[in-house]
Design an enzyme around this catalytic site. Structure first.
Site, PDB file in Angstrom:
ATOM      1  CD1 TRP A 324      49.693 -34.519  62.569  1.00 32.23           C
ATOM      2  CD2 TRP A 324      48.659 -32.869  63.675  1.00 32.23           C
ATOM      3  NE1 TRP A 324      48.833 -35.092  63.477  1.00 32.23           N
ATOM      4  CE2 TRP A 324      48.189 -34.096  64.166  1.00 32.23           C
ATOM      5  CE3 TRP A 324      48.160 -31.688  64.214  1.00 32.23           C
ATOM      6  CZ2 TRP A 324      47.240 -34.189  65.178  1.00 32.23           C
ATOM      7  CZ3 TRP A 324      47.205 -31.770  65.219  1.00 32.23           C
ATOM      8  CH2 TRP A 324      46.758 -33.008  65.699  1.00 32.23           C
ATOM      9  CG  HIS A 325      47.588 -28.116  63.727  1.00 40.06           C
ATOM     10  ND1 HIS A 325      48.897 -28.238  64.139  1.00 40.06           N
ATOM     11  CD2 HIS A 325      46.838 -28.142  64.852  1.00 40.06           C
ATOM     12  CE1 HIS A 325      48.929 -28.332  65.462  1.00 40.06           C
ATOM     13  NE2 HIS A 325      47.700 -28.286  65.921  1.00 40.06           N
ATOM     14  N   GLY A 326      46.489 -29.042  59.242  1.00 35.40           N
ATOM     15  CA  GLY A 326      45.543 -28.898  58.146  1.00 35.40           C
ATOM     16  C   GLY A 326      46.218 -28.673  56.805  1.00 35.40           C
ATOM     17  CG  PHE A 485      43.188 -30.213  63.578  1.00 34.72           C
ATOM     18  CD1 PHE A 485      42.862 -29.483  62.450  1.00 34.72           C
ATOM     19  CD2 PHE A 485      43.100 -29.617  64.813  1.00 34.72           C
ATOM     20  CE1 PHE A 485      42.490 -28.149  62.560  1.00 34.72           C
ATOM     21  CE2 PHE A 485      42.734 -28.273  64.934  1.00 34.72           C
ATOM     22  CZ  PHE A 485      42.420 -27.553  63.812  1.00 34.72           C
TER      23      PHE A 485
END
Length: 485
Positions: A324-326, A485
């Site tokens: 999810w963050h990257g 993000f």
């Protein structure tokens, strides 16, 4: 708007301004978010029609059912394909815009192909508003969402204070407030508190996070030349940058919401005070943790199916959090390391609980801060090299670039015509680190300050001073880390 009671017109204005805010830097973003809102609303109405039809059919058999809430017919079999379709569409949108190039790169590396990258524009905050809509349609499937008009739904998704970087708000937290007539007139107490919170967040971002960010950017450009002293200072700078950047945004979002008489949920609660890694993740990005708990961890079985299954579920949640963050393996490694530590903490809970609080704090914060190297580094090799620089324990003098990174007016005054070996710049930078540490550990957090807030002359002057100092320190466009993000 409240005097004429034209509430729909007020919602229309709020929607228009939220979309203007979202598309200000790139109007192309508007087509994406408008299409996303429209498609998700159609899916929502599709399920609502199926549920209303089932409720009507049930009431003809048993008249008493017509007073029951729609949750009595939640999770209809006919709705299951619809909610699955909705979730897949939303995940497909994120995959296309955020992960397509990452997918192509890995396929090329594994299969030896040479597919060209698409270089797709990443819309601002797409993970935030998409996850918010996933929660909405899943709650609709569960029969927990009443009937809302399109304008109300669109305002819920696009509400500008939390649109770009959260918090991820559920329908029952925001929509009732948007529809509450008592919140549609100016409340001067809320207005003053909102300015106070906004100023605090702006100060955190501009006066602290951005200053540390210059040193961080320099350090991660050439990690091989850092040596231990500078690597540690750069890592600490990133710990403070990330903390004050995200905390600052959360404060600004809450402040803007308060100005509009809207209470947004707490999303950041002094995580660097945590004594265990589990406590840490209960305090950092709290609404994201809540999302994964409600819509991933619990549906997988949570902790109801034995320890082994619980550990697997926790690992899955952290793995998904990394993605999810990257779109990079560095984020995955960062999340996996934290997931493993959470599992270890759970497995040896008694031992961790018996640990001295000071030791628990050092272990928790030391581990998390070290894993942030993977969170920030451009590549895995850069992250490993950075950690090596620390472990080699090759201490050298502080690099002059770190001193010049802190380009605040006070430091410029000290450095102007002064040799960089002079003690004042070093003392000033050390005080900057100490001040950041004191704010993080030794002072009340924003929510505690807001709870004790009163619209006094002192707070008015403090608010004005923070805003003035922040505006004077701006040297260009300053973006938040979580926008990516």
């Amino acid at each position: 708007m409240n005097k004429t009671k034209k509430y729909q017109l007020g919602h229309g204005f709020l929607l228009g301004m939220s979309l203007w805010f979202y598309g200000y830097f790139n109007p192309g973003y508007l087509l994406i978010i408008i299409a996303s809102v429209a498609v998700n609303y159609l899916i929502y109405k599709w399920m609502k029609r199926l549920q209303q039809k089932a409720l009507l059919e049930a009431s003809t058999v048993n008249p008493e059912l017509d007073i029951l809430p729609i949750s009595s017919v939640g999770k209809l079999k006919k709705c299951k394909p619809v909610v699955i379709l909705g979730v897949l569409i939303n995940l497909g949108i994120i995959f296309y815009f955020k992960y397509m190039d990452f997918f192509i790169e890995n396929v090329n590396a594994i299969a030896g192909t040479d597919w060209p990258l698409m270089h797709i524009m990443l819309p601002l905050g797409i993970s935030f508003f998409t996850f918010q809509q996933i929660s909405f349609i899943v709650d609709t499937y569960r029969g927990e969402v009443p009937d809302y008009g399109f304008l109300t739904y669109a305002c819920y998704v696009t509400f500008f204070p939390q649109l770009i970087a959260g918090p991820i708000v559920t329908h029952d937290e925001l929509i009732p407030q948007l529809k509450d007539a008592s919140k549609k007139s100016i409340n001067w107490d809320n207005m003053s508190m909102g300015f106070y919170m906004f100023a605090m967040g702006l100060g955190k971002k501009v006066l602290i996070a951005d200053v540390f960010g210059v040193a961080v950017n320099w350090g991660f450009e050439d990690v091989a030349s850092l040596k231990a002293t500078n690597a540690i200072l750069v890592l600490l700078a990133y710990c403070f940058q990330l903390y004050f950047d995200f905390s600052g945004y959360c404060d600004m979002a809450i402040g803007l919401g308060k100005m509009l008489n809207i209470d947004l949920p707490v999303n950041f609660d002094s995580p660097y005070k945590s004594l265990t890694i589990t406590e840490f993740w209960n305090r950092w990005h709290m609404t994201l943790s809540r999302f994964f708990t409600r819509y991933v961890y619990i549906p997988l079985g949570g902790n109801r199916k034995g320890n082994v299954r619980t550990y697997i579920n926790l690992f899955i949640v952290f793995l998904l959090s990394g993605f999810w963050h990257g779109a990079a393996w560095t984020f995955v490694i960062w999340s996996v390391l934290n997931g493993i530590f959470v599992i270890i903490t759970r497995m040896f809970r008694k031992q961790f609980e018996a640990m001295h609080p000071a030791l628990g704090w050092m272990l928790t914060q030391g581990f998390f801060n070290l894993t942030l190297v993977f969170f920030r580094a451009d590549t895995i090799s850069d992250a490993i090299e950075f950690i090596k620089q620390i472990l080699y324990v090759d201490f050298t003098n502080i690099d002059v670039h770190i001193l010049y990174a802190f380009q605040t007016p006070a430091l410029k005054f000290f450095l102007d015509g002064t040799p960089v070996t002079h003690s004042l710049p070093f003392i000033y930078v050390g005080m900057y680190y100490f001040l950041a540490l004191f704010i993080v550990l030794g002072s009340r957090n924003s929510h505690q300050l807001m709870a004790a807030f009163k619209p006094t002359v002192k707070n008015m002057l403090w608010t004005a001073a923070l805003i003035a100092a922040s505006v004077m320190s701006l040297s260009g466009i300053s973006t938040f880390l979580y926008f990516n993000f």
